[in-house]
Design a protein around this motif. Structure first.
Motif, PDB file in Angstrom:
ATOM      1  N   SER A  73      26.106   2.279  30.004  1.00 55.68           N
ATOM      2  CA  SER A  73      26.211   1.873  28.598  1.00 55.68           C
ATOM      3  C   SER A  73      24.848   1.992  27.941  1.00 55.68           C
ATOM      4  CB  SER A  73      26.711   0.429  28.503  1.00 55.68           C
ATOM      5  OG  SER A  73      28.045   0.325  28.939  1.00 55.68           O
ATOM      6  N   ASN A  75      22.745   2.950  23.870  1.00 55.26           N
ATOM      7  CA  ASN A  75      22.815   3.193  22.440  1.00 55.26           C
ATOM      8  C   ASN A  75      22.546   4.675  22.198  1.00 55.26           C
ATOM      9  OD1 ASN A  75      22.454   3.417  19.672  1.00 55.26           O
ATOM     10  ND2 ASN A  75      21.349   1.480  19.489  1.00 55.26           N
ATOM     11  N   TYR A 132      32.081  -4.164  23.034  1.00 53.00           N
ATOM     12  CA  TYR A 132      32.274  -3.045  23.961  1.00 53.00           C
ATOM     13  C   TYR A 132      32.789  -3.487  25.342  1.00 53.00           C
ATOM     14  CZ  TYR A 132      29.845  -0.326  20.431  1.00 53.00           C
ATOM     15  OH  TYR A 132      29.505   0.284  19.255  1.00 53.00           O
ATOM     16  N   ASN A 179      34.834  -3.566  17.638  1.00 56.28           N
ATOM     17  CA  ASN A 179      34.512  -3.039  18.957  1.00 56.28           C
ATOM     18  C   ASN A 179      34.282  -4.133  19.986  1.00 56.28           C
ATOM     19  OD1 ASN A 179      34.651  -0.257  18.362  1.00 56.28           O
ATOM     20  ND2 ASN A 179      32.633  -0.334  17.402  1.00 56.28           N
ATOM     21  N   LEU A 182      37.347  -2.579  23.459  1.00 56.05           N
ATOM     22  CA  LEU A 182      37.633  -1.162  23.272  1.00 56.05           C
ATOM     23  C   LEU A 182      39.101  -0.872  23.549  1.00 56.05           C
ATOM     24  CD1 LEU A 182      34.393   0.313  24.866  1.00 56.05           C
ATOM     25  CD2 LEU A 182      34.951   0.099  22.440  1.00 56.05           C
ATOM     26  N   SER A 253      36.886   3.653  20.418  1.00 57.54           N
ATOM     27  CA  SER A 253      36.643   2.827  19.237  1.00 57.54           C
ATOM     28  C   SER A 253      37.608   3.255  18.136  1.00 57.54           C
ATOM     29  CB  SER A 253      35.198   3.009  18.763  1.00 57.54           C
ATOM     30  OG  SER A 253      34.979   2.337  17.536  1.00 57.54           O
ATOM     31  N   SER A 262      35.241   8.416  20.658  1.00 58.57           N
ATOM     32  CA  SER A 262      34.736   8.008  21.962  1.00 58.57           C
ATOM     33  C   SER A 262      33.468   7.179  21.823  1.00 58.57           C
ATOM     34  CB  SER A 262      34.467   9.239  22.837  1.00 58.57           C
ATOM     35  OG  SER A 262      33.403  10.020  22.307  1.00 58.57           O
ATOM     36  N   THR A 263      33.195   6.388  22.870  1.00 58.74           N
ATOM     37  CA  THR A 263      31.969   5.604  22.990  1.00 58.74           C
ATOM     38  C   THR A 263      31.324   5.989  24.315  1.00 58.74           C
ATOM     39  OG1 THR A 263      33.031   3.772  24.172  1.00 58.74           O
ATOM     40  CG2 THR A 263      33.123   3.723  21.770  1.00 58.74           C
ATOM     41  N   THR A 264      30.215   5.347  24.643  1.00 60.26           N
ATOM     42  CA  THR A 264      29.594   5.634  25.941  1.00 60.26           C
ATOM     43  C   THR A 264      30.447   5.106  27.085  1.00 60.26           C
ATOM     44  OG1 THR A 264      28.289   3.589  25.816  1.00 60.26           O
ATOM     45  CG2 THR A 264      27.279   5.605  24.970  1.00 60.26           C
ATOM     46  N   SER A 266      33.784   5.618  27.148  1.00 60.77           N
ATOM     47  CA  SER A 266      35.053   6.344  27.100  1.00 60.77           C
ATOM     48  C   SER A 266      35.238   7.321  28.257  1.00 60.77           C
ATOM     49  CB  SER A 266      35.171   7.109  25.777  1.00 60.77           C
ATOM     50  OG  SER A 266      35.173   6.223  24.687  1.00 60.77           O
TER      51      SER A 266
END
Length: 495
Positions: A73, A75, A132, A179, A182, A253, A262-264, A266
């Protein structure tokens, strides 16, 4: 390492020895070796605590879990690393998110492998974070420097490989821009765009846009970034253009009621062998074998007629916030207890608050507001009565003049809470409205006023009759409404 075989335990029995003057001691498996074997097997003698029983402060427990997903995870804007996260599953199918803090990642990144089963002990249990999270468990496990991680290679088939909390497309609206938890979605891939490179704040990011559809025909836009985007594009190319693929997207998200990104956290899974996907595919095959003929807009409109009684008894699982219904009703009252207009944004029509020196729209920024209608109307047909909200341009079309014009005529404060003649003259009139349930809570608003000359007659499937009497006997024009005259009409405007 190779799976441990039970026959090795049998081979570890005493070695025969002839009796001699100086007898040789019999050879057995040492205690440390047996302990190592039992640890790998996850022996029945171990007392494992189910994830469902973990609570804050239970740091001395031991759990038997599979690492279902594993990800870093961070940023993406500045590459700040938050930790190494994983989704754990136990024998009962319960899940919990675990985190290795950045300072301990080097110690555990080779010990934890996605898909493998471990015995974990000396961890810390704390409340879940506010953002998250990949599962709805209220607790989070923190794998610390002193945590003992032992791989189990014995009977591990009882622990599922995957776990998802799939959300229906129609319910995504409740998670927009939230968020904290998720989202996992499941659908049939109907479109995959090309892999593109876009520039964001001096960074080059790969992006892929796709679209999936559920069994009710609702479409969902899916935007993938980075490695997830490139991996998905490559895997879909291998599947082939004509392949029918059911995809599960985890850790997404929700950006709108009809789009996710997508996120980190996903991950995507194509044609996964789990019950949810198998059931989806089976129903999809049935639909593909028995296609429903496409309906024209006129046919859809003709099938959307409903009486007030039918509108009030609709099953909310059978429609969404964009579903439109036709109804022919008489306007019998307009409640102005809280006024009949509001100050709103000229662009998006959202209500505006006044800062110390200027008005500001939360969505569009500083600007001068305008007066918009908000009519809390009570309507009736032969089957009953209900409340309808009529806003902005639709209300302006109904009244015939803008709210700004009527506000300019106000000379006394009480006039804000009494109906202007132009609105009061509408009491008793009959109209065909196209209505929708924006908040999916049974409170309908008017989307448009239909032209009776061009609106289609009801289809056979709809029991609402256009000729049905909409003006009930005995209805009469009430006196001018004043503040507090009727407390029975109480609608959430959602402004």
């Amino acid at each position: 390492s190779k799976p441990f075989q039970k026959k090795n335990l049998q081979q570890a029995s005493f070695v025969s020895a002839t009796r001699r003057r100086n007898p040789v001691k019999s050879t057995t498996t040492s205690v440390p070796e047996l302990q190592a074997i039992q640890a790998k097997m996850g022996s029945a003698g171990d007392e494992f605590t189910p994830l469902s029983q973990l609570e804050y402060g239970m740091d001395k427990c031991k759990v038997r879990v599979r690492v279902s997903r594993l990800w870093e995870s961070f940023n993406p804007k500045d590459d700040t690393l938050f930790g190494l996260d994983c989704l754990l599953i136990d024998d009962q199918g319960k899940t919990m998110q675990a985190r290795v803090e950045p300072g301990d990642i080097e110690r555990f990144e080779d010990l934890l492998v996605e898909g493998k089963v471990y015995a974990l002990s000396d961890f810390h249990v704390d409340s879940q974070r506010d953002y998250y999270m990949s599962c709805s468990n209220e607790w989070t496990m923190y794998i610390r420097r002193q945590t003992v991680v032992t791989e189990i290679e014995g009977d591990i088939d009882s622990i599922p490989l995957h776990s998802f909390e799939f959300v229906k497309f129609k319910d995504l609206r409740y998670r927009c821009d939230d968020n904290s938890l998720l989202t996992d979605v499941l659908g049939h891939i109907v479109y995959v765009g090309e892999l593109e490179e876009v520039s964001k704040k001096s960074r080059i990011i790969e992006i892929c846009n796709a679209r999936i559809r559920d069994l009710r025909g609702r479409a969902l836009s899916v935007t993938l970034f980075g490695d997830v985007a490139s991996g998905f594009t490559e895997d879909m190319l291998e599947k082939g253009q004509d392949a029918s693929v059911v995809a599960a997207f985890a850790g997404m998200s929700v950006t709108s009621s009809s789009s996710v990104c997508s996120t980190t956290s996903s991950m995507y899974y194509l044609d996964l062998e789990i019950p949810e996907v198998q059931e989806f595919r089976a129903n999809l095959l049935i639909q593909q074998a028995n296609p429903v003929p496409l309906k024209t807009p006129t046919q859809k409109l003709a099938e959307s007629w409903r009486t007030i009684e039918q509108l009030k008894s609709l099953d909310r699982e059978e429609y969404d916030e964009d579903t439109m219904f036709l109804c022919r009703v008489s306007l019998i009252d307009v409640d102005c207890t809280n006024g009949w207009c509001y100050l709103g944004c000229d662009t998006c029509q959202k209500s505006m608050s006044r800062a110390p020196r200027k008005y500001r729209c939360a969505r569009c920024g500083p600007m001068m507001p305008v007066q918009w209608y908000k009519l809390k109307a009570k309507v009736q047909d032969a089957t009953g009565a209900m409340n309808l909200m009529i806003f902005c341009e639709v209300a302006e079309e109904l009244v015939g003049v803008s709210a700004e014009e009527l506000v300019n005529k106000i000379e006394d404060d009480d006039e804000w809470y009494s109906l202007p003649d132009e609105i009061e003259d509408l009491i008793g009139s009959t109209h065909t409205f196209q209505v929708f349930d924006k908040h999916m809570d049974g409170s309908f608003s008017v989307r448009s006023i239909m032209d009776d000359a061009s609106v289609p007659a009801p289809a056979a499937a709809a029991s609402q009759c256009k000729e049905e009497k909409a003006d009930p006997e005995g209805s009469k024009k009430p006196n001018k409404r004043l503040r507090g005259d009727d407390d029975s009409i109480n609608l959430d405007l959602g402004l």
